[in-house]
Design a protein around this motif. Structure first.
Motif, PDB file in Angstrom:
ATOM      1  N   GLU A   1       0.724  -1.235   0.038  1.00 37.10           N
ATOM      2  CA  GLU A   1       0.186   0.188   0.045  1.00 37.10           C
ATOM      3  C   GLU A   1       0.797   1.270  -0.027  1.00 37.10           C
ATOM      4  OE1 GLU A   1      -4.142   1.286   2.265  1.00 37.10           O
ATOM      5  OE2 GLU A   1      -2.786  -0.084   3.073  1.00 37.10           O
TER       6      GLU A   1
ATOM      7  N   SER B   1       0.555   3.568  -3.152  1.00 34.46           N
ATOM      8  CA  SER B   1      -0.639   4.347  -2.699  1.00 34.46           C
ATOM      9  C   SER B   1      -1.088   5.568  -3.536  1.00 34.46           C
ATOM     10  CB  SER B   1      -0.260   4.958  -1.391  1.00 34.46           C
ATOM     11  OG  SER B   1       0.797   5.801  -1.270  1.00 34.46           O
ATOM     12  N   ASN B   2      -0.262   6.135  -4.416  1.00 31.88           N
ATOM     13  CA  ASN B   2      -0.536   6.971  -5.529  1.00 31.88           C
ATOM     14  C   ASN B   2      -1.475   6.473  -6.545  1.00 31.88           C
ATOM     15  OD1 ASN B   2       0.585   8.968  -3.970  1.00 31.88           O
ATOM     16  ND2 ASN B   2       2.631   9.006  -5.180  1.00 31.88           N
ATOM     17  N   TYR B   3      -1.236   5.183  -6.661  1.00 33.00           N
ATOM     18  CA  TYR B   3      -1.960   4.591  -8.018  1.00 33.00           C
ATOM     19  C   TYR B   3      -3.294   3.679  -7.553  1.00 33.00           C
ATOM     20  CZ  TYR B   3       2.670   5.874  -9.625  1.00 33.00           C
ATOM     21  OH  TYR B   3       3.832   6.414  -9.916  1.00 33.00           O
ATOM     22  N   ILE B   4      -3.259   2.995  -6.385  1.00 35.61           N
ATOM     23  CA  ILE B   4      -4.286   2.074  -6.080  1.00 35.61           C
ATOM     24  C   ILE B   4      -4.776   2.208  -4.596  1.00 35.61           C
ATOM     25  CG2 ILE B   4      -3.303   0.290  -7.751  1.00 35.61           C
ATOM     26  CD1 ILE B   4      -2.444  -1.220  -5.190  1.00 35.61           C
ATOM     27  N   SER B   5      -6.053   1.959  -4.363  1.00 35.70           N
ATOM     28  CA  SER B   5      -6.434   1.778  -2.976  1.00 35.70           C
ATOM     29  C   SER B   5      -6.969   0.390  -2.672  1.00 35.70           C
ATOM     30  CB  SER B   5      -7.702   2.805  -3.007  1.00 35.70           C
ATOM     31  OG  SER B   5      -8.498   2.674  -1.886  1.00 35.70           O
TER      32      SER B   5
ATOM     33  N   LYS C   1      -8.940  -2.188  -0.817  1.00 34.77           N
ATOM     34  CA  LYS C   1     -10.171  -2.180  -0.422  1.00 34.77           C
ATOM     35  C   LYS C   1     -10.328  -3.264   0.631  1.00 34.77           C
ATOM     36  CE  LYS C   1     -11.521   1.596  -2.232  1.00 34.77           C
ATOM     37  NZ  LYS C   1     -12.039   2.668  -1.673  1.00 34.77           N
TER      38      LYS C   1
END
Length: 94
Positions: free
Chosen positions: A2, A6-10, A12
Motif C-alpha cells: 500500500e 498508494s498514489n495509484y491504487i486503493s 479495499k
C-alpha cells in the motif's frame, strides 16, 4: 505494498479464499495474488511473492498502467457514445 503504490491504487480488502472473489467481482479491478498462481480471465491478476521483490513491483506497475489505460479508454468511449447520441438526436429534431 500500500505504501509503495498508494498514489495509484486503493486496497479495499484482502481475500483469503478465492471463492470470496465471486462476491466482490464487480468491485475488483486487479487481483494481487501472493504466493499463488490464481488466474481469473475476467479480472486482471498479478502473482507476486510475499517479499515484494523488484520484479514484483515492475509487474504491478505494468498491471496498474494497463488497467488505468483501459478505464480511460472505456470512459472515453462512453462519453463519445453519449456525444454521438446527442448529435443524432439533435439532427432528428431539426
Amino acid at each position: 505494498m500500500e505504501h509503495q503504490f498508494s498514489n495509484y491504487i486503493s486496497i479495499k480488502g484482502i481475500v483469503t479464499d478465492p471463492s470470496q472473489i465471486k462476491t466482490f467481482r464487480s468491485k475488483i479491478d486487479i487481483i494481487v495474488a501472493v504466493n499463488s498462481n490464481y488466474i481469473d480471465h475476467s479480472i486482471g491478476a498479478v502473482s507476486i511473492s510475499q517479499f515484494l521483490l523488484p520484479d514484483d513491483v515492475q509487474k504491478l506497475h505494468v498491471a496498474i498502467t494497463i488497467k488505468q489505460h483501459q478505464v480511460k479508454k472505456d470512459k472515453f468511449q462512453e462519453r463519445l457514445l453519449t456525444f454521438l447520441i446527442v448529435i443524432i438526436s439533435s439532427e432528428v429534431l431539426i
